[in-house]
Design a protein around this motif. Structure first.
Motif, short mmCIF file in Angstrom:
data_model
loop_
_atom_site.label_atom_id
_atom_site.label_comp_id
_atom_site.label_asym_id
_atom_site.label_seq_id
_atom_site.Cartn_x
_atom_site.Cartn_y
_atom_site.Cartn_z
N ALA A 136 -23.53 -11.41 81.32
CA ALA A 136 -23.45 -12.83 80.98
C ALA A 136 -24.07 -13.10 79.61
O ALA A 136 -23.59 -13.95 78.84
N GLU A 137 -25.11 -12.37 79.31
CA GLU A 137 -25.77 -12.56 78.02
C GLU A 137 -25.00 -11.93 76.86
O GLU A 137 -24.82 -12.55 75.80
N ARG A 192 -20.88 -13.23 76.50
CA ARG A 192 -20.58 -14.66 76.32
C ARG A 192 -19.97 -14.91 74.94
O ARG A 192 -20.44 -14.41 73.92
N ARG A 213 -19.03 -16.93 90.36
CA ARG A 213 -18.40 -16.66 89.06
C ARG A 213 -19.22 -17.28 87.95
O ARG A 213 -19.97 -18.24 88.17
N ARG A 214 -19.06 -16.72 86.77
CA ARG A 214 -19.73 -17.26 85.58
C ARG A 214 -18.73 -17.24 84.43
O ARG A 214 -18.16 -16.19 84.11
N TYR A 215 -18.51 -18.39 83.84
CA TYR A 215 -17.57 -18.51 82.74
C TYR A 215 -18.21 -17.98 81.45
O TYR A 215 -19.33 -18.36 81.10
N LEU A 216 -17.49 -17.11 80.76
CA LEU A 216 -18.01 -16.49 79.55
C LEU A 216 -17.44 -17.11 78.28
O LEU A 216 -17.94 -16.85 77.19
N ILE A 233 -25.09 -8.79 86.29
CA ILE A 233 -24.66 -10.16 85.97
C ILE A 233 -25.47 -10.69 84.78
O ILE A 233 -24.91 -11.26 83.83
N THR A 234 -26.77 -10.49 84.83
CA THR A 234 -27.64 -10.98 83.76
C THR A 234 -27.27 -10.36 82.42
O THR A 234 -27.16 -11.05 81.40
N HIS A 252 -14.21 -14.49 82.91
CA HIS A 252 -15.21 -14.78 83.94
C HIS A 252 -15.83 -13.48 84.44
O HIS A 252 -15.16 -12.43 84.49
N LEU A 253 -17.07 -13.56 84.84
CA LEU A 253 -17.67 -12.57 85.73
C LEU A 253 -17.47 -13.09 87.14
O LEU A 253 -17.68 -14.28 87.40
N GLN A 281 -25.05 -11.28 95.51
CA GLN A 281 -25.61 -11.83 94.29
C GLN A 281 -27.08 -11.48 94.10
O GLN A 281 -27.52 -11.24 92.98
#
Length: 302
Positions: free
Chosen positions: A296-297, A300, A160-163, A292-293, A275-276, A283
């Motif tokens: 996320a960019e 955000r 996961r990635r927090y945005l 994802i890249t 989140h993603l 992955q």
């Protein structure tokens, strides 16, 4: 363990089901009619089930055969995609990309970015599903999801990635303010008509009210209009039916054009985190990594 024995005969079975004939399947596979017939018979023997009803004119799948066929088609498609991914690993993302997004946020914020990615990579095939319900990424074979929720614990096997978190403001249409005036504090909000978001369980989404010490009070409101769609909620507020607490990502255009105004700028609060989320096993697959890249960019929240 997945012994190679389990893969034997699957392509022959699928070709026979597709053509409805051992003879036609044999021609496609460049095999003899006898070889195809024996391959299917061995497969039926291994499974302990009849896969075809045989007549002099055509093969017809049994119920068990139809169920097995659906699985085999998916398995062969995934194997083909895996080979394509490996072949293009050093080049560019390819293949089917299954994405799950919230309805309103997905349409407004995520969809344009996915289309940009698809334009950049012609061999990429996005499969985008819009839903506000919880989706099990592994069970539903999803490559990546965008989540807007207060999840505190995450299942193992998920990356996961927090945005960032939503920013919520109280807004209304200029004509509403002209008719009813502007509240001077959050304690006056109950005096005004409001437009609320209705949830599937029959309740409404409570407003988040800032209090002293940085605490947040979750307060249910009595709304003049209750809608189960974020876009419809915005439309009702723009039409002058009341005040609503809305995420800024949802009303960027309306705020810029003046169709909606922030009625209590000092009372903006953080909403739910974004989140993603993706299966860790995917992955490093180029198509997932590229998405994802990009997301996320671009998604955000500062």
């Amino acid at each position: 363990m997945y012994p190679s024995e389990r893969l034997k005969g699957i392509d022959t079975f699928v070709q026979a089901a597709d053509t409805g004939s051992f003879t036609a399947a044999a021609e496609r596979l460049n095999l003899s009619n006898s070889a195809v017939s024996k391959s299917v018979a061995r497969l039926e023997g291994r499974l302990g089930r009849r896969l075809f009803e045989r007549t002099t004119r055509r093969l017809t799948l049994t119920d068990a055969g139809a169920a097995f066929y659906a699985i085999c088609v998916r398995v062969l498609a995934e194997l083909g995609e895996a080979e394509a991914v490996l072949a293009a690993y050093e080049n560019e993302p390819v293949g089917r990309l299954k994405i799950n997004v919230p309805v309103a946020y997905g349409h407004m914020q995520v969809m344009p970015l996915i289309l940009q990615l698809a334009e950049r990579y012609p061999q990429l095939m996005p499969d985008i599903r819009f839903t506000d319900r919880f989706v099990d990424l592994v069970e539903d074979n999803v490559d990546l999801a965008v989540r807007i929720s207060a999840t505190e614990t995450w299942p193992e096997g998920l990356g996961r990635r927090y945005l960032g978190s939503e920013r919520l403001i109280f807004c209304a249409a200029p004509q509403f303010i002209e008719r009813h005036g502007r509240p001077s504090s959050i304690d006056e909000l109950h005096r005004y008509d409001s437009v609320l978001y209705g949830r599937a369980d029959g309740t409404t989404l409570p407003w988040r009210l800032p209090r002293e010490g940085g605490t947040i009070e979750r307060k249910p409101m009595d709304g003049r209009i209750v809608v189960g769609s974020a876009e419809a909620q915005v439309a009702a507020v723009k039409a002058g039916f009341g005040i609503a607490q809305l995420a800024t990502w949802l009303i960027e255009a309306e705020l810029q054009s003046g169709a909606l105004v922030d009625v209590l700028p000092q009372s903006a609060v953080d909403g739910l985190p974004l989140h993603l989320v993706w299966p860790l096993s995917r992955q490093l697959v180029p198509k997932v990594d590229a998405l994802i890249t990009l997301l996320a960019e671009r998604l955000r929240i500062a």
